[in-house]
Motif scaffolding. Structure first.
Motif, PDB file in Angstrom:
ATOM      1  N   ILE A   1       5.734   7.191   3.968  1.00 56.86           N
ATOM      2  CA  ILE A   1       4.526   7.199   5.313  1.00 56.86           C
ATOM      3  C   ILE A   1       4.145   5.366   5.612  1.00 56.86           C
TER       4      ILE A   1
ATOM      5  N   GLU B   1       6.331   4.801   8.194  1.00 55.63           N
ATOM      6  CA  GLU B   1       6.202   5.072   9.314  1.00 55.63           C
ATOM      7  C   GLU B   1       5.272   4.830   9.768  1.00 55.63           C
ATOM      8  N   ILE B   2       4.433   3.973   8.897  1.00 58.87           N
ATOM      9  CA  ILE B   2       3.461   2.775   9.328  1.00 58.87           C
ATOM     10  C   ILE B   2       4.302   1.647   9.745  1.00 58.87           C
TER      11      ILE B   2
ATOM     12  N   ASP C   1       5.101   1.989  13.518  1.00 56.98           N
ATOM     13  CA  ASP C   1       4.161   1.895  14.123  1.00 56.98           C
ATOM     14  C   ASP C   1       4.126   0.687  14.849  1.00 56.98           C
TER      15      ASP C   1
ATOM     16  N   CYS D   1      -2.055  -1.653   2.156  1.00 55.25           N
ATOM     17  CA  CYS D   1      -3.851  -0.900   3.268  1.00 55.25           C
ATOM     18  C   CYS D   1      -4.729  -1.369   4.336  1.00 55.25           C
TER      19      CYS D   1
ATOM     20  N   ASP E   1      -4.410   6.482  15.280  1.00 58.73           N
ATOM     21  CA  ASP E   1      -3.675   7.510  14.925  1.00 58.73           C
ATOM     22  C   ASP E   1      -3.576   6.345  13.920  1.00 58.73           C
TER      23      ASP E   1
ATOM     24  N   SER F   1      -6.162   6.206  10.508  1.00 58.19           N
ATOM     25  CA  SER F   1      -5.594   7.163   9.520  1.00 58.19           C
ATOM     26  C   SER F   1      -4.824   7.155   8.570  1.00 58.19           C
ATOM     27  N   LYS F   2      -3.796   7.007   8.949  1.00 62.79           N
ATOM     28  CA  LYS F   2      -2.278   6.634   8.489  1.00 62.79           C
ATOM     29  C   LYS F   2      -2.642   5.796   7.486  1.00 62.79           C
ATOM     30  N   THR F   3      -2.875   5.029   7.251  1.00 68.15           N
ATOM     31  CA  THR F   3      -3.601   3.701   5.973  1.00 68.15           C
ATOM     32  C   THR F   3      -4.516   4.168   5.022  1.00 68.15           C
TER      33      THR F   3
ATOM     34  N   THR G   1      -5.067   7.017   4.718  1.00 67.63           N
ATOM     35  CA  THR G   1      -4.329   8.340   3.836  1.00 67.63           C
ATOM     36  C   THR G   1      -3.650   7.264   2.444  1.00 67.63           C
ATOM     37  N   GLU G   2      -2.960   6.183   2.793  1.00 68.13           N
ATOM     38  CA  GLU G   2      -1.779   5.993   2.241  1.00 68.13           C
ATOM     39  C   GLU G   2      -2.381   4.976   1.074  1.00 68.13           C
TER      40      GLU G   2
END
Length: 126
Positions: A12, A15-16, A19, A73, A96, A99-101, A103-104
């Motif tokens: 993940i 991916e960040i 991004d 994060c 987007d 939200s990933k950070t 979750t991470e």
């Protein structure tokens, strides 16, 4: 492939990082040198600290590096707000990645809690 590459929290994070790099390459953030460099650094710090902690082969050290990654994060989330406020990204793009950070950070925290409860001390103690 190293063992840390199989960790979901590392995947993940990768991916960040991509991004963030895409924002740097494709928006006006590429001219906001200070913020660009900070975001590139903090996004990479999460990924790198997970890998470094894992490679140390001890749970106590891994937890320490995961803590640093989790803090990064939060740092990146703060930088995302500045990126949004300076109109480098849209609200949808912000949401987007933000939200990933989140979750991470939660996944890193859960992994840290698991390691703290585990009786296993790490591979270097086997």
């Amino acid at each position: 492939m190293s063992d840390f590459e199989g960790l979901d929290i590392w995947k993940i994070r990768r991916e960040i990082c991509m991004d963030v790099w895409n924002i740097i390459e494709n928006t006006t953030l590429n001219k906001d040198y200070s913020l660009r460099n900070q975001m590139n650094s903090s996004s990479g710090s999460i990924m790198d600290n997970i890998a470094e902690g894992f490679e140390r082969n001890g749970n106590r050290e891994l937890i320490q590096f995961l803590s640093i990654a989790k803090a990064s994060c939060g740092e990146l989330r703060s930088q995302l707000y500045r990126c949004l406020d300076r109109n480098h990204i849209t609200k949808d793009r912000f949401d987007d990645i933000y939200s990933k950070t989140v979750t991470e950070g939660k996944k890193i925290g859960a992994f840290m809690a698991y390691l703290k409860k585990s009786d296993r001390k790490g591979a270097k103690y086997d």
